[in-house]
Structure formats: structure tokens, C-alpha cells
Design an enzyme around this catalytic site. Structure first.
Site, short mmCIF file in Angstrom:
data_model
loop_
_atom_site.label_atom_id
_atom_site.label_comp_id
_atom_site.label_asym_id
_atom_site.label_seq_id
_atom_site.Cartn_x
_atom_site.Cartn_y
_atom_site.Cartn_z
N CYS A 3 26.46 48.95 32.59
CA CYS A 3 27.13 47.67 32.34
C CYS A 3 26.43 46.88 31.24
O CYS A 3 27.06 46.41 30.29
CB CYS A 3 27.18 46.86 33.63
SG CYS A 3 27.82 45.20 33.38
N CYS A 59 30.11 47.20 29.96
CA CYS A 59 30.80 45.91 30.02
C CYS A 59 30.29 44.88 29.01
O CYS A 59 31.08 44.24 28.31
CB CYS A 59 30.65 45.29 31.41
SG CYS A 59 30.71 46.46 32.75
N LYS A 92 30.57 45.92 25.24
CA LYS A 92 32.02 46.04 25.01
C LYS A 92 32.67 44.66 24.88
O LYS A 92 33.44 44.41 23.95
CB LYS A 92 32.62 46.83 26.18
CG LYS A 92 34.10 47.07 26.17
CD LYS A 92 34.97 45.99 26.74
CE LYS A 92 34.71 45.53 28.12
NZ LYS A 92 35.09 46.43 29.19
N TYR A 112 41.01 52.86 30.84
CA TYR A 112 40.37 51.60 30.48
C TYR A 112 39.65 51.71 29.13
O TYR A 112 39.85 50.92 28.23
CB TYR A 112 39.26 51.25 31.48
CG TYR A 112 39.60 50.59 32.77
CD1 TYR A 112 39.39 49.23 32.95
CD2 TYR A 112 40.05 51.31 33.87
CE1 TYR A 112 39.62 48.60 34.17
CE2 TYR A 112 40.28 50.70 35.09
CZ TYR A 112 40.06 49.34 35.23
OH TYR A 112 40.30 48.72 36.43
N ILE A 113 38.74 52.69 29.05
CA ILE A 113 37.84 52.73 27.90
C ILE A 113 38.62 53.05 26.62
O ILE A 113 38.41 52.42 25.58
CB ILE A 113 36.70 53.73 28.15
CG1 ILE A 113 35.86 53.24 29.34
CG2 ILE A 113 35.83 53.92 26.92
CD1 ILE A 113 34.68 54.13 29.73
N GLU A 169 40.70 49.90 25.67
CA GLU A 169 39.87 48.77 25.21
C GLU A 169 39.31 49.05 23.82
O GLU A 169 39.35 48.19 22.93
CB GLU A 169 38.74 48.53 26.21
CG GLU A 169 39.24 47.95 27.53
CD GLU A 169 38.14 47.69 28.55
OE1 GLU A 169 37.01 48.19 28.36
OE2 GLU A 169 38.42 46.99 29.55
N ALA A 211 40.16 43.63 35.34
CA ALA A 211 40.89 43.38 34.09
C ALA A 211 40.58 44.48 33.10
O ALA A 211 39.45 44.97 33.03
CB ALA A 211 40.48 42.03 33.50
N HIS A 260 50.80 22.03 33.44
CA HIS A 260 51.74 22.12 32.33
C HIS A 260 51.15 21.52 31.05
O HIS A 260 50.47 20.50 31.13
CB HIS A 260 53.02 21.37 32.70
CG HIS A 260 54.09 21.47 31.65
ND1 HIS A 260 54.81 22.62 31.44
CD2 HIS A 260 54.53 20.56 30.74
CE1 HIS A 260 55.66 22.40 30.44
NE2 HIS A 260 55.52 21.17 30.01
N GLU A 290 51.55 28.69 34.57
CA GLU A 290 52.35 27.86 35.48
C GLU A 290 53.52 28.66 36.04
O GLU A 290 54.06 28.34 37.10
CB GLU A 290 52.84 26.58 34.79
CG GLU A 290 53.79 26.76 33.65
CD GLU A 290 54.16 25.41 33.00
OE1 GLU A 290 54.71 24.55 33.71
OE2 GLU A 290 53.89 25.23 31.81
P1 NDP Z 1 39.72 56.86 33.19
O1 NDP Z 1 39.63 57.88 34.26
O2 NDP Z 1 40.28 55.52 33.47
O3 NDP Z 1 40.56 57.46 31.97
C1 NDP Z 1 40.35 58.73 31.48
C2 NDP Z 1 41.50 59.06 30.55
O4 NDP Z 1 41.25 60.29 29.90
C3 NDP Z 1 42.82 59.21 31.27
O5 NDP Z 1 43.82 58.62 30.47
C4 NDP Z 1 42.99 60.71 31.38
O6 NDP Z 1 44.32 61.13 31.41
C5 NDP Z 1 42.37 61.15 30.08
N1 NDP Z 1 41.86 62.52 30.11
C6 NDP Z 1 41.06 63.08 31.05
N2 NDP Z 1 40.79 64.36 30.73
C7 NDP Z 1 41.44 64.61 29.57
C8 NDP Z 1 41.56 65.75 28.73
N3 NDP Z 1 40.96 66.90 29.03
N4 NDP Z 1 42.33 65.65 27.62
C9 NDP Z 1 42.94 64.48 27.31
N5 NDP Z 1 42.87 63.38 28.06
C10 NDP Z 1 42.12 63.43 29.18
O7 NDP Z 1 38.26 56.78 32.61
P2 NDP Z 1 37.51 55.75 31.68
O8 NDP Z 1 36.39 56.57 31.16
O9 NDP Z 1 38.42 55.07 30.74
O10 NDP Z 1 36.95 54.68 32.69
C11 NDP Z 1 36.16 55.08 33.82
C12 NDP Z 1 36.09 53.97 34.81
O11 NDP Z 1 35.23 52.97 34.32
C13 NDP Z 1 37.41 53.27 35.08
O12 NDP Z 1 38.13 53.90 36.08
C14 NDP Z 1 36.97 51.90 35.48
O13 NDP Z 1 36.79 51.87 36.87
C15 NDP Z 1 35.65 51.72 34.78
N6 NDP Z 1 35.81 50.79 33.63
C16 NDP Z 1 36.18 49.51 33.88
C17 NDP Z 1 36.35 48.62 32.85
C18 NDP Z 1 36.78 47.24 33.15
O14 NDP Z 1 36.64 46.80 34.28
N7 NDP Z 1 37.33 46.51 32.17
C19 NDP Z 1 36.14 49.02 31.46
C20 NDP Z 1 35.78 50.39 31.31
C21 NDP Z 1 35.62 51.24 32.36
P3 NDP Z 1 45.19 61.14 32.78
O15 NDP Z 1 45.63 59.74 33.04
O16 NDP Z 1 46.33 62.04 32.45
O17 NDP Z 1 44.28 61.69 33.84
#
Ligand code: NDP
Length: 481
Positions: free
Chosen positions: A42, A47, A50, A176-177, A180, A370, A464, A469
Site C-alpha cells: 500500500c 495505494c 498510485k 482495478y490496477i 486505474e 473505490a 443542493h 443529492e
Molecule cells: P484483478 O484480479 O482485479 O484483475 C486482473 C485482470 O487481469 C482481470 O481483468 C483478468 O481478466 C485479467 N487477466 C488475468 N489473467 C490474464 C491473462 N492471462 N491474460 C489476460 N488477462 C488476464 O487484479 P488486479 O491486479 O487489478 O488487482 C488485485 C487486487 O488488488 C484487486 O482485486 C483489489 O482487491 C486490489 N486493488 C484495489 C485497489 C483499490 O482499492 N482502488 C487498487 C488496486 C488493487 P478476467 O476478468 O477475465 O479474469
């Protein structure tokens, strides 16, 4: 038997540090080992940096909006080295804050990797210490997909260390990542292409909300391709690739056909990519945001009988206890909900359970979060799709151009949505897509967590003029299900 410590924490991220401090505050003798930088994902590579990058990236759109309001504002060149150096200074400061907090709590720190020799013995380099209770809080790390030449792509950890800001990137993933960083880099002036293999980004979020986020991301310039993935990638320096940089070329124009096999290249050098949609071009960087994996291996846990599931996560009970009675685990390494505030709550519940004789289960119900896209997506409770599967619902939803963008003649829309139980009238979920949705959903989260009904929302007089709202003025459901 006497031990050197009452508690040994492995991992100096948000969860581990909080558990160490709260446990030490009970009078326990506590030590903590961290092999990298104190603060963990984080603070050091997640976090915090980022969010600072989100702030930096928003100024270009704000300057453009300012012009629509009559200002003579420009934001056309970004000094990445200056920003990066300031960011690194801030991370150094925060790491020191974490160290100071641990020190003032009386926690002994070891800047080294820890492994377990037995259920009470922790190996730290060339010495071994003992502890009555062990807490594993080692977090997770990004993973590259299993494909030829994946090593040519960067992961989220690398973004903060780039020497120069790239001109073009390909972001792979739709979570998410990925989303973002697509928005951050787009805002910083990088030409961003994003490939997501599924039908819509942000799988698992409310369909309507993620649809609007995708639409707005495209509107702002992210070249988002759904149902698309990489077929092949290799170093752009490979002699026989003649695909122009900076423009999407015809499929594999000039590129050799077939699979290339493993090609040696330097991480971070320009990469030639061929996609499932036929596009082929060179990007300054390919950035894999394809998920994270728990840091659970190589610590000797399995040998001791700690259970690790197929996804690499340490299995724990509701009190964060592993299959070995004196070993506990919290945070991303347990892959329950991968969010900093959740790891912190798990750490505090651990202290209550183990050191305050007050067995406490961390509460994973109705956790708001978020996604810091532009606009942001704030969510708490059920999505419309989840709620519909559970019970009869009413959906209150509005999507509109807020005053700020309407005046500027911008197409930016926001979405405010409440999902309400037809029977109990409770608000089961709230979805917001808007600038500042992260801030808004924190407040709505209190109401939803408190179990308030739609009528409770309606009794609240609107503030308002605001976007939010709408949350207390939506009269009729747009649909029932
Ligand atoms: P996620 O699991 O959210 O996303 C991974 C993405 O990669 C998905 O879209 C997945 O597709 C895709 N993917 C996985 N394998 C492959 C592949 N072989 N080829 C192509 N695409 C692939 O992981 P993140 O790393 O983005 O985030 C991890 C966690 O970190 C989140 O779940 C969240 O809890 C936390 N986080 C929170 C944040 C916040 O609160 N703002 C910010 C960043 C991270 P598919 O959907 O098809 O599986």
C-alpha cells in the site's frame, strides 16, 4: 517453555504493522521482519504512490476544463523526473513514519527475510529467534501471464520506477490496477492502449457502472479493446520487425509469422505485440495488470502443516488462524478481500483474539471500495446483478451530465444507483460513477452498513446543488426485478 517474543510478525505492510503495534500495546513482546521496505504494497508500491499519480494525472483534464470556464490555463508538459523524485521523497518519509510508529510501540524490527524452522522458530539470516505466536502478513505480488516473452512486460511495481515517461503503453487486463493505470497514464499524456480479454472491464462490478466507466475512459482517450489479448510479443529490436511505432499498423505487417519461441530481451525495452484482433505494433512498454498472487511460498509454511490453497493463499479460519494452532495469517496473503483497510481490520481483530482474550472475527460484510479511474467508481454492497439473484429488488438509478461538465459543454456523465430490497426496503447496494466517488461511497457506506432503508434516504434533505443529492431524491424505481 519461554520464547524470545510473544509475537513474531512476518511482513511490514499495513496489516502486519497494525497487528504488531496493537499487540505490543497490550504489553506483549513483539518483533517484526520485513525483507523489503517497511510499509508494504500500500505505502511503497500501491495505494499511496498510485493515488499521488492519480492526482498528478488529473491536472491535464482540469486545465482543459478551466479553459472552458474562461481561464487561460495550460498543462501541456509533465516533468516526470521531478515528479518521480518528489514522489520517492514522500515514500521515504512515509516509510520512516512506519518505522517510528513501530519503534515507539516497542516493536523490534528486523530488515531481513524470515522463514520458519518450526512452529515457534523464525530464521532471520544467520540467527534464529523463537516466538509463542507467529503472524504471517506477507501480502502478494503482481503476476505476468504464462506466455512466451512475458518477461518483456512490466508490472505495477515497475511503473513507479520508470526513468522516463513512455510515449506509448499497452496495458493488459481489465481489473482495478489495469483501469486505474490506464487513466493515470492517459492523463499524464501517454498514448494508452488497453486490452481486456473479456466482454467488459471491471468484472464483478455492477454492469451499468462498469459500462459507464469504460465509456468515459474511451471518451478521455484510452484506446480500449474488449475481447482482445496478446497473441505474440517480442523485443522491437528484432531485426525483421518493421511495424511503425506510434500508430496501429495492419496486422503483423512485416512481422514473421508463427510462434517465435523465447527471445532474450531487456525488460522495459520497446515491445512488438501482435493481438488477437489482428493489430500489430510497437509500444514503448507493455504493462501486465493481470492479477496478483499471495506471497505464501518459500517460508516453510507447508512443511509445518499450514494449508495453502490452489491460488496460493494461506487458508485461515474466521479468526485468521491457520491449520497450525499458533500460526495466524492476515491480509492479501489470505486472499479474502485484497484491500488495505481490510488487512488492518484483520490485524486488529487478531490482537483482540490473541492478546486481549476477546475472540473477534474480522467483519468482511459490506466493505465499501473505490476504483480510482477517471471518473472514479465507488461501490458498497450488492451489484444489481447480485441483488437480483438474491431477492426481489427495486433499482433507483440516474445517469446525467453534472452541472460542472454541462456548463463546460463536456459529455462527461455520472451515475448514481441504489439497489433496494422490495421486501425489507433496505438499501442493499450503492454504485456511484463520478469524480470523487471514492469520497462519496465512504459516506454512503455508513448508511448501507447501518441497514438504512430507501425511506431513510428519502427523509434526508438534499444538499443542493450537488451530484449526490440524487441519492436522496430519486422517487421512482427505473426497474424492478
Ligand atoms: P484483478 O484480479 O482485479 O484483475 C486482473 C485482470 O487481469 C482481470 O481483468 C483478468 O481478466 C485479467 N487477466 C488475468 N489473467 C490474464 C491473462 N492471462 N491474460 C489476460 N488477462 C488476464 O487484479 P488486479 O491486479 O487489478 O488487482 C488485485 C487486487 O488488488 C484487486 O482485486 C483489489 O482487491 C486490489 N486493488 C484495489 C485497489 C483499490 O482499492 N482502488 C487498487 C488496486 C488493487 P478476467 O476478468 O477475465 O479474469
Amino acid at each position: 517453555m519461554t520464547y524470545d517474543y510473544d509475537l513474531f510478525v512476518i511482513g511490514g505492510g499495513s496489516g502486519g504493522v497494525r497487528a504488531a503495534r496493537t499487540s505490543a500495546a497490550t504489553g506483549a513482546r513483539v518483533a517484526l521482519a520485513e525483507e523489503s521496505r517497511m510499509g508494504g504494497t500500500c505505502v511503497i508500491r500501491g495505494c499511496v504512490p498510485k493515488k499521488i499519480m492519480v492526482f498528478a494525472s488529473e491536472f491535464s483534464a482540469q486545465a482543459s476544463m478551466a479553459r472552458d470556464y474562461g481561464w487561460n490555463a495550460t498543462c501541456d508538459s509533465f516533468d516526470w523526473p521531478a515528479f518521480r523524485s518528489k514522489l520517492n521523497g514522500e515514500l521515504d518519509r512515509l516509510e520512516q513514519v512506519y518505522r517510528n510508529l513501530l519503534e515507539s510501540s516497542g516493536v523490534e524490527m528486523f530488515d531481513t527475510r524470515a522463514t520458519l524452522e518450526d512452529a515457534h522458530s523464525v530464521r532471520l539470516g544467520d540467527k534464529t529467534v523463537t516466538a509463542k505466536t507467529i503472524l504471517v502478513a506477507t501480502g502478494g505480488r503482481p503476476v505476468r501471464p504464462d506466455m512466451v516473452n512475458a518477461h518483456l512486460g512490466l508490472v505495477s511495481d515497475d511503473i513507479f520506477n520508470l526513468e522516463t515517461l513512455p510515449k506509448s503503453v499497452l496495458i493488459v487486463g481489465g481489473g482495478y490496477i489495469a483501469c486505474e493505470f490506464a487513466c493515470i497514464l492517459n492523463g499524464l499524456g501517454v498514448e494508452v492502449t488497453q486490452y481486456y480479454r473479456g466482454a467488459q472491464i471491471l468484472r464483478g462490478f455492477d454492469d451499468e457502472a462498469r459500462g459507464l466507466v469504460a465509456e468515459m475512459m474511451r471518451e478521455q482517450g484510452v484506446d480500449l479493446h474488449l475481447g482482445t489479448n496478446i497473441v505474440e510479443m517480442r523485443p522491437a529490436s528484432d531485426a525483421d520487425i518493421d511495424t511503425p511505432r506510434g500508430t496501429a499498423s495492419d496486422a503483423a505487417m512485416g512481422a514473421p509469422a508463427g510462434s517465435f519461441g523465447e527471445v532474450k530481451g531487456h525488460e522495459g525495452e520497446p515491445v512488438w505485440v501482435k493481438a488477437t484482433n489482428g493489430d500489430a505494433r510497437v509500444y514503448d512498454h507493455v504493462f501486465f495488470a493481470t492479477g496478483r498472487t499471495p506471497n505464501s511460498k518459500g517460508m516453510g509454511l507447508e512443511d509445518l502443516g499450514v494449508k495453502i490453497n490452489r491460488r496460493g493463499a494461506i487458508e485461515v479460519d474466521e479468526y485468521s488462524k491457520t491449520a497450525v494452532g499458533n500460526i495466524f495469517a492476515i491480509g492479501d496473503v489470505t486472499d479474502r478481500i485484497q484491500l488495505t483497510p481490510v488487512a488492518i481490520r484483520e490485524g486488529m481483530a487478531f490482537t483482540e483474539t490473541v492478546f486481549k482474550n476477546n475472540p473477534t472475527k474480522p467483519d468482511h460484510h459490506l466493505v465499501a471500495s473505490a476504483v480510482f479511474t477517471q471518473p472514479e467508481l465507488g461501490t458498497v454492497g450488492l451489484t444489481e446483478e447480485q441483488a437480483r439473484d438474491q431477492e426481489e429488488i427495486e433499482v433507483y438509478c440516474t445517469s446525467f451530465r453534472p452541472m460542472k461538465s454541462a456548463f463546460a459543454g463536456r459529455p462527461n456523465r455520472v451515475l448514481m444507483k441504489l439497489i433496494v430490497s422490495a421486501e425489507s426496503r433496505k438499501v442493499l447496494g450503492c454504485q456511484i460513477v463520478a469524480d470523487g466517488a471514492g469520497e462519496l461511497i465512504q459516506m454512503v457506506g455508513i448508511a448501507v452498513k447501518a441497514g438504512l432503508t430507501k425511506e431513510d434516504f428519502d427523509r434526508t434533505v438534499a444538499v443542493h446543488p450537488t451530484m449526490s443529492e440524487e441519492l436522496v431524491t430519486m422517487q421512482k424505481p427505473v426497474r424492478t426485478a
